[in-house]
Design an enzyme around this catalytic site. Structure first.
Site, PDB file in Angstrom:
ATOM      1  N   VAL A   1       6.778  -2.670   3.425  1.00 31.71           N
ATOM      2  CA  VAL A   1       6.441  -2.114   2.114  1.00 31.71           C
ATOM      3  C   VAL A   1       4.931  -1.963   1.969  1.00 31.71           C
ATOM      4  CG1 VAL A   1       6.458  -2.587  -0.376  1.00 31.71           C
ATOM      5  CG2 VAL A   1       8.541  -2.922   0.975  1.00 31.71           C
ATOM      6  N   GLU A   2       4.184  -2.941   2.464  1.00 31.37           N
ATOM      7  CA  GLU A   2       2.732  -2.918   2.280  1.00 31.37           C
ATOM      8  C   GLU A   2       2.050  -1.817   3.088  1.00 31.37           C
ATOM      9  OE1 GLU A   2       0.893  -4.353   0.220  1.00 31.37           O
ATOM     10  OE2 GLU A   2       2.138  -5.965  -0.584  1.00 31.37           O
ATOM     11  N   THR A   3       2.379  -1.718   4.373  1.00 26.93           N
ATOM     12  CA  THR A   3       1.615  -0.802   5.238  1.00 26.93           C
ATOM     13  C   THR A   3       2.470  -0.040   6.232  1.00 26.93           C
ATOM     14  OG1 THR A   3       1.174  -2.545   6.884  1.00 26.93           O
ATOM     15  CG2 THR A   3      -0.454  -2.268   5.113  1.00 26.93           C
TER      16      THR A   3
ATOM     17  N   TYR B   1       8.343  -4.092  -7.002  1.00 23.53           N
ATOM     18  CA  TYR B   1       7.891  -4.438  -5.657  1.00 23.53           C
ATOM     19  C   TYR B   1       8.785  -5.510  -5.051  1.00 23.53           C
ATOM     20  CZ  TYR B   1       5.068  -6.525  -1.975  1.00 23.53           C
ATOM     21  OH  TYR B   1       4.649  -7.042  -0.777  1.00 23.53           O
TER      22      TYR B   1
END
Length: 336
Positions: free
Chosen positions: A127-129, A315
């Protein structure tokens, strides 16, 4: 502060070269920004950074209006059914499976050491990168300087992160002018803010460095350590299906994402887990915007731990659902 570098900033970049390579950059004028002069004085007093050193560093910084624009329209403000489509995808799940298999030993070791479920570790990095494919296009110095000077609602928070960033670069030898990250100043494969990097990043491969920018092994261990430090309970659920009765559940929904009532107490509000659950386990009633109306889930302490990574319930739910999809795909094809 690393005693090997008292009062020095070994990572000061070659400012003129940087400016030549980045035509948009304009040197900051300390005289124009009293808040920057105050910051420099505090950095000198607390950490031994001279005004001259900091002026040289800030010659690399640019006030970026697009950072303010991005801060004012974060993706987390989208309805859940739109937000979900960006992260809980078959492509991301398949990439997560490949990442898990490539780093299976380190992910297993992180689970044993910190108790965090492997699919959650993998999903957070996804999800982050997107597993390191997109670690940010802004220089962290630009992001934190812009938000310190031009974003009054959270200027204090970003001023602290700017302080932490300069300390981090001194401790690690990073080039303060060139480290890239998000519009909010988050860095590396797991997108840690500088304060979290300094406190919670771990050297998980034992090479003597805590490298979240380029080292997936350190990123894996650091994500697990982060969640562990924020209350992750090994073997416990993060979310659960819920059954609602009556209308009193509205009051439980108002309590927010932090579990404050036990499953037994939630029953008084007409909130029941669909699967048998420890009646003493705390939970929160999480509401999400589905395409056809509200969607409800139970969020346990592990769900709340994920929100310590990012405050948005969207998130945290995306991490949970992507993790579930990754695990399903792993179980369907364990050997390839």
């Amino acid at each position: 502060m690393d005693s090997a570098f008292p009062g020095r900033l070994p990572i000061i970049c070659a400012a003129l070269a940087f400016l030549a390579a980045s035509p948009m950059a304009q040197a900051l004028n300390f005289a124009k920004y009293p808040a920057l002069r105050s910051f420099a004085a505090e950095m000198d007093e607390k950490h031994g950074f001279s005004s001259k050193q900091l002026k040289q560093v800030f010659r690399c910084a640019t006030i970026r209006p697009d950072i303010i624009e991005a801060m004012e329209r974060p993706r987390e403000l989208l309805p859940w059914h739109e937000y979900r489509k960006a992260f809980v995808t078959e492509d991301s799940a398949q990439r997560g499976v490949r990442f898990w298999k490539e780093h299976a030993g380190d992910i297993s070791r992180a689970r044993e050491q910190y108790g965090v479920s492997p699919e959650i570790i993998v999903a957070i990095i996804g999800v982050e990168t997107r597993y390191g494919r997109n670690t940010g296009a802004y220089t962290v110095l630009d992001a934190l300087t812009t938000l310190t000077l031009k974003h009054p609602p959270r200027a204090g928070f970003f001023r602290k992160e700017l302080e932490e960033f300069l300390l981090l670069t001194r401790e690690t030898g990073m080039d303060a002018c060139r480290v890239k990250g998000s519009y909010a100043g988050a860095m590396g494969l797991p997108q840690f803010m500088p304060s979290s990097y300094r406190r919670l990043a771990v050297d998980f491969d034992g090479d003597g460095k805590r490298d979240l920018l380029d080292n997936p092994v350190d990123a894996i261990g650091s994500v697990a350590h982060y969640l562990h430090r924020h209350g992750w309970e090994a073997g416990a659920p993060a979310t659960g299906e819920v059954r609602l009765k009556g209308t009193l559940y509205f009051w439980a929904e108002k309590l927010g994402v932090k579990p404050s009532l036990s499953v037994r107490q939630l029953a008084d509000y007409g909130v029941f887990p669909r699967r048998q659950e420890n009646p003493g386990r705390r939970a929160a009633l999480i509401s999400l915007e589905g395409e056809d109306g509200p969607v409800y889930r139970l969020g346990y302490d592990n769900f709340y731990a994920i929100t310590r990574y990012n405050l948005s319930k969207h998130y945290a739910m995306a991490v949970v659902e992507l993790g579930e999809l990754i695990r399903q795909r792993m179980e369907e094809n364990p050997s390839s």
